[in-house]
Design a protein around this motif. Structure first.
Motif, PDB file in Angstrom:
ATOM      1  N   GLU A  79      -5.828  25.952 -26.331  1.00 62.18           N
ATOM      2  CA  GLU A  79      -4.766  25.972 -26.849  1.00 62.18           C
ATOM      3  C   GLU A  79      -3.847  27.761 -27.115  1.00 62.18           C
ATOM      4  N   THR A  80      -4.951  28.625 -27.616  1.00 65.73           N
ATOM      5  CA  THR A  80      -4.658  30.345 -27.675  1.00 65.73           C
ATOM      6  C   THR A  80      -4.740  30.630 -26.493  1.00 65.73           C
ATOM      7  N   LEU A  81      -5.405  30.437 -25.794  1.00 63.35           N
ATOM      8  CA  LEU A  81      -5.244  31.284 -24.364  1.00 63.35           C
ATOM      9  C   LEU A  81      -4.176  30.918 -23.896  1.00 63.35           C
ATOM     10  N   TYR A  85      -2.236  34.094 -23.104  1.00 60.77           N
ATOM     11  CA  TYR A  85      -1.602  33.903 -21.495  1.00 60.77           C
ATOM     12  C   TYR A  85      -0.498  33.884 -21.194  1.00 60.77           C
ATOM     13  N   GLU A  86       0.092  35.010 -20.766  1.00 62.33           N
ATOM     14  CA  GLU A  86       1.818  35.287 -20.531  1.00 62.33           C
ATOM     15  C   GLU A  86       2.643  34.795 -19.473  1.00 62.33           C
ATOM     16  N   PRO A  87       3.275  34.032 -19.286  1.00 61.17           N
ATOM     17  CA  PRO A  87       4.185  33.436 -18.441  1.00 61.17           C
ATOM     18  C   PRO A  87       3.861  33.803 -16.744  1.00 61.17           C
ATOM     19  N   GLU A  88       4.130  35.689 -16.980  1.00 63.58           N
ATOM     20  CA  GLU A  88       4.223  36.148 -15.623  1.00 63.58           C
ATOM     21  C   GLU A  88       2.747  36.374 -15.197  1.00 63.58           C
ATOM     22  N   HIS A  92      -1.353  31.468 -14.814  1.00 60.58           N
ATOM     23  CA  HIS A  92      -0.820  31.269 -16.251  1.00 60.58           C
ATOM     24  C   HIS A  92      -0.663  28.858 -15.576  1.00 60.58           C
ATOM     25  N   GLU A  93      -0.194  28.824 -14.849  1.00 65.01           N
ATOM     26  CA  GLU A  93      -0.209  27.621 -14.383  1.00 65.01           C
ATOM     27  C   GLU A  93      -1.889  27.063 -13.918  1.00 65.01           C
ATOM     28  N   LEU A 234      -6.268  37.764 -11.844  1.00 63.37           N
ATOM     29  CA  LEU A 234      -5.878  38.899 -13.188  1.00 63.37           C
ATOM     30  C   LEU A 234      -6.210  40.199 -13.531  1.00 63.37           C
ATOM     31  N   SER A 235      -7.362  41.168 -13.488  1.00 64.20           N
ATOM     32  CA  SER A 235      -8.008  42.433 -13.990  1.00 64.20           C
ATOM     33  C   SER A 235      -7.448  43.198 -11.929  1.00 64.20           C
TER      34      SER A 235
END
Length: 489
Positions: A79-81, A85-88, A92-93, A234-235
């Motif tokens: 839940e915290t992640l 984790y920003e939508p853009e 993310h999905e 992401l990195s």
């Protein structure tokens, strides 16, 4: 009814007393005891089986409790992640989908532990107390049988035989024998059967436990690999510069407005070191890109500028220790220290404010003082730092002097501060004129009227303009505090 209850109670007491007496005689060796080695072995096996089953049940219950706690921790982490984790960001999905998969895995695992492992194990353990009661009852009936047998033997050895008592003793012995043999036969059937169940029960419990654990571990490993792939992607996107913030070429300059009245005693011109311009000039200063200083031109004459400086210096004369009121006018804050709270009820401030509207500066023409503004100097200080004074010795040592051109700037001692009779290392003392609440871990908070002992910075190179290092006398707490919230004593 009372007679019946009393008779039953007396009979029970007599029975317990007879059993206790018989056990004492058997322990002392004055009476023989019926021995059954086969049953004794059955009882030993039963006791060991019950102990192991209870231990296993306890540990499985604790394991299930820990798994539920781990499930809650995993759910909270995802839940915290999901919030961090920003939508853009890429993936993310996918992150949300893997979080749902992990939650389902842990939920199914905990249900299997509860329904397929702990519940059957609980039913297996619950049958031991009933059998234990039967074993204890069989032991009591065996004592009753030995007691009745000894009574009959004593009656038969008596010199004067009483056939009536002998007949009654025989009947009691037969009744005790029947009761004992019925329990003994029942336990002879149940104990071996129960003991043989230990292996199938334990094997089934362990099989369901570790099968469920293997499933959740394997599926959780897949979820972890997917999450690792998301983080790796992401990195890589970040290394390409996909999410870099666009930066402006230069900061926006501050707006500057000139004061309308050069003769106002409360004019903040004393805080700026800009040179005097020709009378009548009305030009705005420009923000220098390389130096970052802001020049303000003034419409005052050299004589008026000197008078304003003298009035400002006199307004910051140290107050006697008995006076607790703040200074007549609050000093404007420097950029690195907070501004003390305004006090609308302070009579000194009201008195210092001019009442004639013709002498008041136009609010729309007041210069911005949110940052130190100079023309020829890089930094400004508190009012008492503008006053030059000779080197003073503090507690036998020379007080450090401010130095420029890259050299260390030590803590200055303001005029009027008492340095006599202070402990070693204390430069001078100040009294709080405003309440201050710390905004960082290396600062201290204080109330109005508290006394603080000013000491040197541990590293003079880290000294900030407008800030002092001190120790509160009330709590011996050490830290930074804004100088313009206090006055020297």
């Amino acid at each position: 009814m009372a007679d019946i209850k009393g008779g039953l109670f007396a009979k029970t007491v007599q029975k317990h007393a007879g059993r206790a007496k018989e056990k004492i005689l058997q322990n002392l060796g004055k009476a023989d005891r019926t021995v059954d080695d086969v049953f004794d072995e059955y009882e030993i096996n039963f006791t060991r089986q019950q102990t192991n089953a209870n231990r296993l049940h306890k540990e499985v219950s604790n394991y299930l409790r820990c798994c539920r706690a781990l499930h809650g921790a995993s759910k909270s982490l995802y839940e915290t992640l999901g919030e961090v984790y920003e939508p853009e960001w890429v993936g993310h999905e996918l992150l949300y989908a893997q979080a749902q998969n992990s939650d389902m895995l842990w939920t199914d695992f905990c249900h299997k532990l509860q329904d397929q492992t702990l519940a059957p194990l609980t039913a297996y353990v619950q049958q031991f107390p009933d059998i234990r009661k039967k074993i204890d009852k069989r032991g009591r009936k065996l004592v009753d049988y030995d007691s009745q047998r000894h009574q009959l033997e004593n009656l038969q050895r008596a010199r004067s035989r009483d056939e009536y008592k002998i007949a009654r003793a025989r009947d009691a012995l037969e009744s005790a024998r029947v009761t004992y043999e019925a329990l003994n036969k029942e336990l002879y059937d149940e104990l071996p059967q129960l003991y043989d169940q230990r292996i199938p029960n334990i094997a089934a419990h362990l099989q369901t436990l570790f099968a469920a654990e293997a499933t959740v571990m394997a599926e959780s490993s897949k979820v972890a690999k997917e999450l690792e792939a998301i983080a790796d992607k992401l990195s890589k996107e970040c290394a390409k510069g996909t999410y870099k913030v666009k930066r402006a070429a230069a900061p926006r300059p501050l707006s500057v407005i000139e004061p309308s009245s050069p003769h106002n005693a409360n004019s903040p011109s004393m805080w700026y070191d800009g040179g005097v311009e020709e009378e009548g000039s009305n030009s705005h200063g420009a923000l220098e890109g390389s130096e970052g200083t802001l020049d303000i031109t003034k419409t005052t004459t050299e004589e008026d500028n000197v008078e304003n400086s003298i009035e400002a210096k006199e307004s910051y004369k140290p107050l006697p220790d008995s006076e607790e009121a703040p200074p007549t006018s609050s000093p404007p804050p420097v950029s690195s220290s907070p501004e003390p709270p305004s006090d609308n009820n302070n009579p000194s401030t009201d008195e210092a404010a001019p009442t004639d509207s013709s002498t008041q500066p136009d609010n729309n023409n007041r210069p911005t003082i949110s940052a130190p503004v100079t023309q020829n100097k890089e930094e400004t200080g508190r009012p008492y730092e503008e006053i030059e004074f000779e080197d003073k010795k503090v507690n036998g040592t020379v007080a450090p002097q401010a130095r420029t051109n890259g050299e260390v700037i030590g803590t200055k001692i303001p005029p009027g501060a008492t340095t006599d009779g202070l402990p070693s290392g204390i430069l001078y003392r100040v009294r709080a004129t405003y309440k201050y609440t710390r905004e960082d871990v290396d600062e201290i908070s204080f109330e109005v009227g508290e006394v603080i002992q000013v000491v040197e910075y541990e590293d003079p190179e880290e000294q900030e303009e407008g800030w002092l290092t001190g120790i509160k006398e009330s709590t011996s707490e050490k830290g930074l505090f804004p100088a313009n919230f206090t006055r020297p004593i």
